[in-house]
Design a protein around this motif. Structure first.
Motif, mmCIF file in Angstrom:
data_model
loop_
_atom_site.group_PDB
_atom_site.id
_atom_site.type_symbol
_atom_site.label_atom_id
_atom_site.label_comp_id
_atom_site.label_asym_id
_atom_site.label_seq_id
_atom_site.Cartn_x
_atom_site.Cartn_y
_atom_site.Cartn_z
ATOM 1 N N LEU A 146 0.823 -1.202 0.000
ATOM 2 C CA LEU A 146 0.000 0.000 0.000
ATOM 3 C C LEU A 146 0.864 1.261 0.000
ATOM 4 O O LEU A 146 0.589 2.212 -0.737
ATOM 5 N N GLU A 147 1.918 1.260 0.802
ATOM 6 C CA GLU A 147 2.820 2.409 0.836
ATOM 7 C C GLU A 147 3.524 2.591 -0.506
ATOM 8 O O GLU A 147 3.703 3.719 -0.967
ATOM 9 N N ASN A 148 3.943 1.495 -1.115
ATOM 10 C CA ASN A 148 4.597 1.584 -2.417
ATOM 11 C C ASN A 148 3.636 2.124 -3.480
ATOM 12 O O ASN A 148 4.034 2.917 -4.337
ATOM 13 N N ALA A 149 2.384 1.725 -3.417
ATOM 14 C CA ALA A 149 1.399 2.217 -4.375
ATOM 15 C C ALA A 149 1.184 3.722 -4.211
ATOM 16 O O ALA A 149 1.049 4.454 -5.194
ATOM 17 N N VAL A 150 1.171 4.194 -2.980
ATOM 18 C CA VAL A 150 0.983 5.622 -2.733
ATOM 19 C C VAL A 150 2.225 6.402 -3.166
ATOM 20 O O VAL A 150 2.117 7.506 -3.698
ATOM 21 N N ARG A 151 3.420 5.816 -2.953
ATOM 22 C CA ARG A 151 4.654 6.470 -3.410
ATOM 23 C C ARG A 151 4.656 6.624 -4.932
ATOM 24 O O ARG A 151 5.094 7.647 -5.456
ATOM 25 N N ALA A 172 2.923 10.615 -3.469
ATOM 26 C CA ALA A 172 2.680 11.144 -2.122
ATOM 27 C C ALA A 172 3.995 11.307 -1.367
ATOM 28 O O ALA A 172 4.936 10.545 -1.551
ATOM 29 N N SER A 173 4.044 12.317 -0.510
ATOM 30 C CA SER A 173 5.235 12.544 0.309
ATOM 31 C C SER A 173 5.233 11.586 1.497
ATOM 32 O O SER A 173 4.223 10.944 1.800
ATOM 33 N N GLU A 174 6.377 11.534 2.182
ATOM 34 C CA GLU A 174 6.492 10.643 3.344
ATOM 35 C C GLU A 174 5.524 11.050 4.461
ATOM 36 O O GLU A 174 4.948 10.213 5.132
ATOM 37 N N PHE A 211 2.526 8.771 6.034
ATOM 38 C CA PHE A 211 2.417 8.479 7.464
ATOM 39 C C PHE A 211 1.044 8.860 8.011
ATOM 40 O O PHE A 211 0.389 8.057 8.676
ATOM 41 N N PHE A 212 0.611 10.105 7.750
ATOM 42 C CA PHE A 212 -0.607 10.606 8.378
ATOM 43 C C PHE A 212 -1.891 10.092 7.730
ATOM 44 O O PHE A 212 -2.916 9.990 8.403
ATOM 45 N N GLN A 213 -1.868 9.758 6.449
ATOM 46 C CA GLN A 213 -3.104 9.340 5.786
ATOM 47 C C GLN A 213 -3.193 7.839 5.525
ATOM 48 O O GLN A 213 -4.277 7.334 5.270
ATOM 49 N N ILE A 214 -2.064 7.132 5.605
ATOM 50 C CA ILE A 214 -2.086 5.693 5.351
ATOM 51 C C ILE A 214 -1.692 4.895 6.595
ATOM 52 O O ILE A 214 -2.460 4.081 7.106
ATOM 53 N N ALA A 215 -0.470 5.134 7.080
ATOM 54 C CA ALA A 215 0.060 4.306 8.162
ATOM 55 C C ALA A 215 -0.635 4.552 9.495
ATOM 56 O O ALA A 215 -1.023 3.608 10.185
ATOM 57 N N LEU A 216 -0.794 5.814 9.878
ATOM 58 C CA LEU A 216 -1.385 6.125 11.180
ATOM 59 C C LEU A 216 -2.836 5.633 11.318
ATOM 60 O O LEU A 216 -3.172 5.030 12.345
ATOM 61 N N PRO A 217 -3.699 5.829 10.312
ATOM 62 C CA PRO A 217 -5.049 5.268 10.456
ATOM 63 C C PRO A 217 -5.079 3.736 10.532
ATOM 64 O O PRO A 217 -5.972 3.166 11.161
#
Length: 111
Positions: free
Chosen positions: A3-8, A12-14, A18-24
């Protein structure tokens, strides 16, 4: 993760990752951790009993322990103190309840 790779790839910035993908995604786990750590600190008995010498500084569990004597037990005071000690924990649980439900149901969704 994928998911992070897809957003990168989408640019998207780091910080946004963090705030919109990882933290939730980890919020239910953080809520459970907060509740467990609060309960651990709230119920600590031995260290405050050893360190504190003035009755005005006693924590709630230590103060409840002083109501039990060798020949007399103040059951009314113990019951009132137990209810008052339970109230903050219940309030915290009610505030974090939606995160627990979200964490439980997140694993039950079929993809």
């Amino acid at each position: 993760s994928w998911l992070e790779n897809a957003v990168r790839v989408d640019g998207a910035s780091e910080g946004r990752i963090f705030f919109q993908i990882a933290l939730p995604m980890v919020t239910p786990s953080l809520a459970a951790l907060a509740l467990i750590l609060f309960l651990n600190a709230w119920n600590d008995y031995l260290w405050p009993l050893l360190v504190l010498s003035q009755k005005e500084m006693y924590t709630a569990p230590v103060a409840l322990g002083t109501l039990i004597g060798l020949t007399r037990v103040s059951w009314g005071g113990i019951m009132v103190g137990s209810v008052l000690m339970t109230a903050p924990f219940l309030v915290l649980f009610l505030l974090l309840q939606r995160y627990f439900v979200a964490g439980i149901t997140a694993g039950a969704v079929k993809e």
